[in-house]
Design a protein around this motif. Structure first.
Motif, PDB file in Angstrom:
ATOM      1  N   ASP A 181     -11.366   3.706  40.483  1.00  0.00           N
ATOM      2  CA  ASP A 181     -11.439   3.635  39.031  1.00  0.00           C
ATOM      3  C   ASP A 181     -12.101   4.853  38.391  1.00  0.00           C
ATOM      4  OD1 ASP A 181     -10.112   1.245  38.837  1.00  0.00           O
ATOM      5  OD2 ASP A 181     -11.932   0.034  39.025  1.00  0.00           O
ATOM      6  N   THR A 182     -12.230   5.935  39.165  1.00  0.00           N
ATOM      7  CA  THR A 182     -12.698   7.177  38.553  1.00  0.00           C
ATOM      8  C   THR A 182     -11.591   7.741  37.680  1.00  0.00           C
ATOM      9  OG1 THR A 182     -11.915   8.553  40.384  1.00  0.00           O
ATOM     10  CG2 THR A 182     -14.130   7.620  40.581  1.00  0.00           C
ATOM     11  N   GLU A 183     -11.943   8.590  36.740  1.00  0.00           N
ATOM     12  CA  GLU A 183     -10.926   9.179  35.870  1.00  0.00           C
ATOM     13  C   GLU A 183      -9.913   9.963  36.686  1.00  0.00           C
ATOM     14  OE1 GLU A 183     -10.486   8.525  32.729  1.00  0.00           O
ATOM     15  OE2 GLU A 183     -12.193   7.162  32.844  1.00  0.00           O
ATOM     16  N   ALA A 184     -10.415  10.692  37.696  1.00  0.00           N
ATOM     17  CA  ALA A 184      -9.510  11.461  38.556  1.00  0.00           C
ATOM     18  C   ALA A 184      -8.591  10.522  39.335  1.00  0.00           C
ATOM     19  CB  ALA A 184     -10.317  12.330  39.519  1.00  0.00           C
ATOM     20  N   GLY A 185      -9.152   9.394  39.815  1.00  0.00           N
ATOM     21  CA  GLY A 185      -8.346   8.434  40.564  1.00  0.00           C
ATOM     22  C   GLY A 185      -7.274   7.796  39.723  1.00  0.00           C
ATOM     23  N   LYS A 186      -7.621   7.432  38.472  1.00  0.00           N
ATOM     24  CA  LYS A 186      -6.627   6.841  37.581  1.00  0.00           C
ATOM     25  C   LYS A 186      -5.522   7.834  37.246  1.00  0.00           C
ATOM     26  CE  LYS A 186     -10.012   3.773  35.384  1.00  0.00           C
ATOM     27  NZ  LYS A 186     -10.762   3.505  34.136  1.00  0.00           N
ATOM     28  N   ALA A 187      -5.933   9.075  36.997  1.00  0.00           N
ATOM     29  CA  ALA A 187      -4.943  10.111  36.664  1.00  0.00           C
ATOM     30  C   ALA A 187      -4.004  10.349  37.847  1.00  0.00           C
ATOM     31  CB  ALA A 187      -5.652  11.404  36.276  1.00  0.00           C
ATOM     32  N   LEU A 204       2.697   7.316  40.437  1.00  0.00           N
ATOM     33  CA  LEU A 204       3.682   6.342  39.967  1.00  0.00           C
ATOM     34  C   LEU A 204       4.885   7.033  39.339  1.00  0.00           C
ATOM     35  CD1 LEU A 204       1.412   3.578  38.375  1.00  0.00           C
ATOM     36  CD2 LEU A 204       2.815   3.374  40.419  1.00  0.00           C
ATOM     37  N   GLN A 205       4.617   8.082  38.557  1.00  0.00           N
ATOM     38  CA  GLN A 205       5.712   8.841  37.950  1.00  0.00           C
ATOM     39  C   GLN A 205       6.565   9.496  39.036  1.00  0.00           C
ATOM     40  OE1 GLN A 205       6.527   8.736  34.900  1.00  0.00           O
ATOM     41  NE2 GLN A 205       4.718   7.966  33.841  1.00  0.00           N
ATOM     42  N   ALA A 206       5.906   9.997  40.086  1.00  0.00           N
ATOM     43  CA  ALA A 206       6.645  10.639  41.187  1.00  0.00           C
ATOM     44  C   ALA A 206       7.519   9.625  41.906  1.00  0.00           C
ATOM     45  CB  ALA A 206       5.663  11.293  42.155  1.00  0.00           C
ATOM     46  N   PHE A 207       7.000   8.423  42.166  1.00  0.00           N
ATOM     47  CA  PHE A 207       7.803   7.378  42.801  1.00  0.00           C
ATOM     48  C   PHE A 207       8.959   6.966  41.902  1.00  0.00           C
ATOM     49  CE2 PHE A 207       4.360   6.730  45.861  1.00  0.00           C
ATOM     50  CZ  PHE A 207       5.065   6.364  46.997  1.00  0.00           C
ATOM     51  N   GLY A 239      13.374   5.522  41.367  1.00  0.00           N
ATOM     52  CA  GLY A 239      13.812   4.742  40.219  1.00  0.00           C
ATOM     53  C   GLY A 239      13.124   3.400  40.117  1.00  0.00           C
ATOM     54  N   ILE A 240      11.802   3.404  40.075  1.00  0.00           N
ATOM     55  CA  ILE A 240      11.049   2.156  39.953  1.00  0.00           C
ATOM     56  C   ILE A 240      11.490   1.427  38.690  1.00  0.00           C
ATOM     57  CG2 ILE A 240       8.759   1.171  39.578  1.00  0.00           C
ATOM     58  CD1 ILE A 240       7.619   3.460  41.186  1.00  0.00           C
ATOM     59  N   SER A 241      11.735   0.129  38.824  1.00  0.00           N
ATOM     60  CA  SER A 241      12.202  -0.647  37.677  1.00  0.00           C
ATOM     61  C   SER A 241      11.438  -1.958  37.600  1.00  0.00           C
ATOM     62  CB  SER A 241      13.712  -0.913  37.812  1.00  0.00           C
ATOM     63  OG  SER A 241      13.981  -1.577  39.041  1.00  0.00           O
ATOM     64  N   ASP A 242      11.991  -2.886  36.807  1.00  0.00           N
ATOM     65  CA  ASP A 242      11.452  -4.240  36.699  1.00  0.00           C
ATOM     66  C   ASP A 242      10.003  -4.273  36.215  1.00  0.00           C
ATOM     67  OD1 ASP A 242      13.865  -5.165  37.639  1.00  0.00           O
ATOM     68  OD2 ASP A 242      13.200  -5.180  39.715  1.00  0.00           O
ATOM     69  N   ILE A 291       7.388  -2.385  36.815  1.00  0.00           N
ATOM     70  CA  ILE A 291       6.278  -2.033  37.711  1.00  0.00           C
ATOM     71  C   ILE A 291       5.371  -0.992  37.064  1.00  0.00           C
ATOM     72  CG2 ILE A 291       5.718  -0.890  39.898  1.00  0.00           C
ATOM     73  CD1 ILE A 291       8.056  -2.304  41.144  1.00  0.00           C
ATOM     74  N   LEU A 292       5.970   0.034  36.469  1.00  0.00           N
ATOM     75  CA  LEU A 292       5.151   1.073  35.843  1.00  0.00           C
ATOM     76  C   LEU A 292       4.423   0.542  34.616  1.00  0.00           C
ATOM     77  CD1 LEU A 292       7.301   4.325  36.091  1.00  0.00           C
ATOM     78  CD2 LEU A 292       5.017   3.962  37.009  1.00  0.00           C
ATOM     79  N   GLU A 293       5.114  -0.260  33.824  1.00  0.00           N
ATOM     80  CA  GLU A 293       4.470  -0.817  32.640  1.00  0.00           C
ATOM     81  C   GLU A 293       3.264  -1.694  33.028  1.00  0.00           C
ATOM     82  OE1 GLU A 293       8.576   0.272  31.394  1.00  0.00           O
ATOM     83  OE2 GLU A 293       7.667  -0.654  33.142  1.00  0.00           O
ATOM     84  N   GLU A 294       3.451  -2.517  34.062  1.00  0.00           N
ATOM     85  CA  GLU A 294       2.346  -3.380  34.506  1.00  0.00           C
ATOM     86  C   GLU A 294       1.197  -2.553  35.069  1.00  0.00           C
ATOM     87  OE1 GLU A 294       3.591  -6.468  37.115  1.00  0.00           O
ATOM     88  OE2 GLU A 294       5.148  -7.214  35.756  1.00  0.00           O
ATOM     89  N   ALA A 295       1.530  -1.509  35.824  1.00  0.00           N
ATOM     90  CA  ALA A 295       0.483  -0.656  36.394  1.00  0.00           C
ATOM     91  C   ALA A 295      -0.299   0.054  35.296  1.00  0.00           C
ATOM     92  CB  ALA A 295       1.105   0.362  37.343  1.00  0.00           C
ATOM     93  N   HIS A 296       0.406   0.560  34.285  1.00  0.00           N
ATOM     94  CA  HIS A 296      -0.278   1.224  33.174  1.00  0.00           C
ATOM     95  C   HIS A 296      -1.166   0.238  32.415  1.00  0.00           C
ATOM     96  CE1 HIS A 296       2.691   4.866  32.810  1.00  0.00           C
ATOM     97  NE2 HIS A 296       1.996   4.850  33.931  1.00  0.00           N
ATOM     98  N   MET A 297      -0.666  -0.987  32.217  1.00  0.00           N
ATOM     99  CA  MET A 297      -1.458  -1.980  31.497  1.00  0.00           C
ATOM    100  C   MET A 297      -2.726  -2.327  32.283  1.00  0.00           C
ATOM    101  SD  MET A 297      -2.062  -3.789  28.925  1.00  0.00           S
ATOM    102  CE  MET A 297      -0.558  -3.646  27.954  1.00  0.00           C
ATOM    103  N   LYS A 298      -2.621  -2.461  33.595  1.00  0.00           N
ATOM    104  CA  LYS A 298      -3.805  -2.779  34.408  1.00  0.00           C
ATOM    105  C   LYS A 298      -4.843  -1.654  34.326  1.00  0.00           C
ATOM    106  CE  LYS A 298      -1.402  -5.714  37.775  1.00  0.00           C
ATOM    107  NZ  LYS A 298      -0.946  -5.824  39.175  1.00  0.00           N
ATOM    108  N   LEU A 299      -4.368  -0.405  34.317  1.00  0.00           N
ATOM    109  CA  LEU A 299      -5.284   0.722  34.213  1.00  0.00           C
ATOM    110  C   LEU A 299      -5.982   0.752  32.851  1.00  0.00           C
ATOM    111  CD1 LEU A 299      -3.211   3.525  35.974  1.00  0.00           C
ATOM    112  CD2 LEU A 299      -5.320   2.496  36.804  1.00  0.00           C
ATOM    113  N   ILE A 300      -5.222   0.449  31.805  1.00  0.00           N
ATOM    114  CA  ILE A 300      -5.814   0.425  30.457  1.00  0.00           C
ATOM    115  C   ILE A 300      -6.857  -0.695  30.377  1.00  0.00           C
ATOM    116  CG2 ILE A 300      -5.334   0.063  28.014  1.00  0.00           C
ATOM    117  CD1 ILE A 300      -2.498   1.225  28.542  1.00  0.00           C
ATOM    118  N   GLN A 301      -6.517  -1.868  30.903  1.00  0.00           N
ATOM    119  CA  GLN A 301      -7.462  -2.988  30.875  1.00  0.00           C
ATOM    120  C   GLN A 301      -8.730  -2.652  31.661  1.00  0.00           C
ATOM    121  OE1 GLN A 301      -4.726  -5.974  32.412  1.00  0.00           O
ATOM    122  NE2 GLN A 301      -4.882  -7.120  30.506  1.00  0.00           N
ATOM    123  N   ALA A 302      -8.560  -2.035  32.842  1.00  0.00           N
ATOM    124  CA  ALA A 302      -9.725  -1.694  33.665  1.00  0.00           C
ATOM    125  C   ALA A 302     -10.632  -0.702  32.947  1.00  0.00           C
ATOM    126  CB  ALA A 302      -9.257  -1.114  34.999  1.00  0.00           C
TER     127      ALA A 302
END
Length: 629
Positions: A488-494, A500-503, A508-511, A513-524
């Motif tokens: 949860d360091t700033e470097a780790g989140k970045a 995630l963008q690279a994957f 072609g990550i769908s469904d 996954i990226l939106e949920e991951a971004h939301m979890k990071l924002i909440q944390a």
């Protein structure tokens, strides 16, 4: 964008599947004449020969010509596999499978077919190929269910159950998976689950096998039958093979007769009474079982006249990757169970007073044996296999599963071999947190692998397919973990966002996954005491950042936002939405995304603007309707 070559092949496939062979052959020949060095014409001729004319020899000749012009043509390799599937020429099929694993290493079809080939010879050699297929195509219920079944046969029951739950989560009515899980539940003594699954199997496909499962499980609704079978199961647990009701009753008789032997030292009459009671219980349980089965009146429906359907293409165009047709598994033959012969009677002797030890001694012996047999000692029956001859990331995946299995079994980890020395103290600290340890112990690799030259990465999910975290490897050793709660360091989140963008770009990550991951990071970020949310705000749309920050200044709003950790994702093409709920049946929130970034938030009474509230109700209604489909 679909290439012209693919469009040509796709159009020709439709002609062949519709029976227009002459036109298809002429078109394929015209491709060859126009561009004799282009593989498309020969590939089309191969499909015409195989799917239309059923000429395997000619089809293979065209496939070889296709591969001569383009050795990496995945459609040709797949067609080559299908030409020889089910034939006596196993070497031919194996050759094309090996070519597919070499040049199309991200396709799950090839390791799956290799597993099918090896399954009959040696199941332990086939297992890593089935695991690879389940990892590469983690959304395919057939592949995941097949690996689960193999693990069960090898004695890895915990792994088998985890994967089967994941397979049924993908397709709850997959006939073969439902049947297998019903049989396992019956053999493990989970009779209520066995009855439910058997009924589901019968509804899915009404045939002899489904009817057998229902007839097998139905009598266990009676408490006496269930008790007899469970006790019998304790005595036959060490033996391999399918555990039927007849075998369980036999185990009950023989097991309790053995426990009755000490009774004869007290008195012959007491021993005879014990043996007779055991036999009487089995007879009564058998009569009850037959009565319940008779009431079921299960039978196989007469086969209906086949309905002609439009022919399905043998293979599909590349954009739809899941294009394999697999050979159905052979029907398993079952042996008839023999009747148990009654024991020889002993001459009665003078009645004596019954000693309390008559009941205490057998009960203690039965309890000791029962608890010993109930222990699942199957975890060590199957050794881990490497994937050296498979796609990139195999050794990293092998090390990941080694670490995970060591945690599950509470074994020491050979840190020098599989965990980088610099990361080991961090890893120990992470594993000291029960929630993170539980995540890691129940995680699976999807087979998606990135290599940036110096570091390598694997995407890790739970059994339901939700992203948990990303693992980083260096020189095949675990070097880091990125995800919500893991770094949860700033470097780790970045770094997590960047990966995630690279994957996403690579696979072609769908469904959502990226939106949920971004939301979890924002909440944390907003759940922490750190006032600097710069990294989190990079995942928020520029026009919404100030408004969102103002929202988070309201403690009630902020607390509801942080607590809403249950997500449902829906994509309406223009925007993507997450319906967010907490665990206390609170009012849901709506997060609106565009290009993976949070662009607006809606909540009950979050805004005094009537338009916002009306929009919230409208979106919530639409999401509830979509989610109910």
């Amino acid at each position: 964008m679909i290439s012209t070559r693919v469009m040509k092949f796709e159009a020709l496939m439709k002609l062949v599947d519709n029976g227009e062979l002459e036109e298809a052959r002429e078109i394929a020949q015209s491709y060859v004449e126009a561009q004799p060095r282009n593989f498309v014409g020969y590939l089309c001729l191969a499909y015409v020969a195989f799917a239309g004319e059923k000429d395997k020899v000619a089809a293979e000749a065209y496939v070889e010509e296709t591969l001569r012009h383009d050795p990496r043509c995945e459609e040709a390799m797949r067609l080559g596999v299908m030409i020889w599937t089910g034939s006596d020429n196993v070497a031919k099929e194996k050759y094309y499978i090996e070519q597919g694993m070499r040049y199309a290493s991200r396709e799950a079809f090839y390791p799956y077919r290799m597993g099918i080939l090896l399954e009959a010879e040696k199941l332990t050699e086939a297992a890593p190929y089935f695991e690879k297929a389940a990892g590469l195509d983690a959304r395919n219920a057939e592949y995941v269910g097949k690996y689960s079944n193999v693990m069960y046969q090898l004695g890895k029951k915990k792994v088998a159950r985890d994967y089967m739950q994941r397979a049924l989560g993908l397709d709850a009515n997959h006939t073969e998976n439902v049947r297998n899980f019903a049989q396992w539940s019956f053999e493990d003594g989970h009779f209520k689950m066995a009855r439910d699954l058997s009924e589901r199997a019968l509804k899915t496909k009404h045939d002899a096998e489904s009817a057998r499962l229902v007839r097998q499980a139905a009598p266990t609704s009676n408490w006496l039958v269930a008790m007899v079978l469970r006790i019998g199961l304790l005595f036959i647990a060490p033996f391999k093979g399918r555990k039927t009701a007849a075998k369980m009753m036999l185990g009950f008789v023989l097991g309790l007769w053995i426990l009755c032997i000490p009774l004869f030292f007290i008195s012959n009459l007491v021993g005879i009474i014990g043996v007779t009671v055991v036999l009487a219980l089995v007879v009564v349980a058998g009569l009850i079982s037959n009565g319940i089965r008779a009431k079921q009146q299960l039978g196989v429906e007469a086969p209906k006249a086949p309905v002609k359907q439009a022919a399905k293409p043998v293979i599909q165009a590349p954009p739809a990757k899941k294009i394999a047709e697999t050979k159905p598994s052979k029907q398993i033959t079952r042996e008839q169970n023999r009747e148990v012969s009654p024991p020889l009677a002993k001459k009665a002797t003078q009645p004596t007073k019954i000693n309390p030890k008559v009941f205490i001694v057998p009960a203690i012996i039965l309890a000791v044996i029962g608890f010993g047999l109930m222990e699942d000692n199957s975890a060590d029956d199957y050794d881990s296999y490497s994937y050296d001859d498979m796609a990139g990331g195999s050794e990293e995946a092998d090390h990941f599963f080694t670490i995970r299995n060591s945690l599950e079994n509470e074994e020491d980890i050979a840190q020098d071999d599989i965990i980088d020395e610099s990361f080991y103290p961090v890893f120990e600290k992470l594993m000291s947190q029960p929630k993170l340890k539980e995540q890691f112990s129940g995680a699976y690799t999807t087979g998606e692998y990135l290599d940036d030259g110096e570091l390598q990465y694997l995407k890790i999910e739970d059994y339901s397919g939700d992203l948990l975290f990303l693992t980083e490897f260096k020189d095949y050793k675990l070097h880091g973990i990125y995800g919500t709660g893991w770094n949860d360091t700033e470097a780790g989140k970045a770094r997590y966002t960047e990966l995630l963008q690279a994957f996403d770009e690579e696979f072609g990550i769908s469904d959502g996954i990226l939106e949920e991951a971004h939301m979890k990071l924002i909440q944390a970020s907003f759940a922490s005491n750190d006032n600097d949310h710069a990294a989190a705000l990079t995942m928020v749309g520029a026009d919404f950042q100030d408004t969102f920050t103002d929202m988070m200044n309201d403690d009630a709003v902020k607390n509801q936002f942080i607590a809403s950790t249950n997500f449902v994702f829906i994509d309406d093409s223009d925007y993507q939405y997450l319906k967010m709920t907490d665990n206390n049946d609170g009012e849901p929130l709506i997060a609106q995304f565009e290009d993976k970034n949070l662009v607006y938030m809606y909540g009950a009474d979050w805004s005094e603007d009537d338009e916002d509230q009306a929009r919230y109700e409208e979106i919530l209604s639409d999401l509830d309707w979509e989610d109910s489909l």
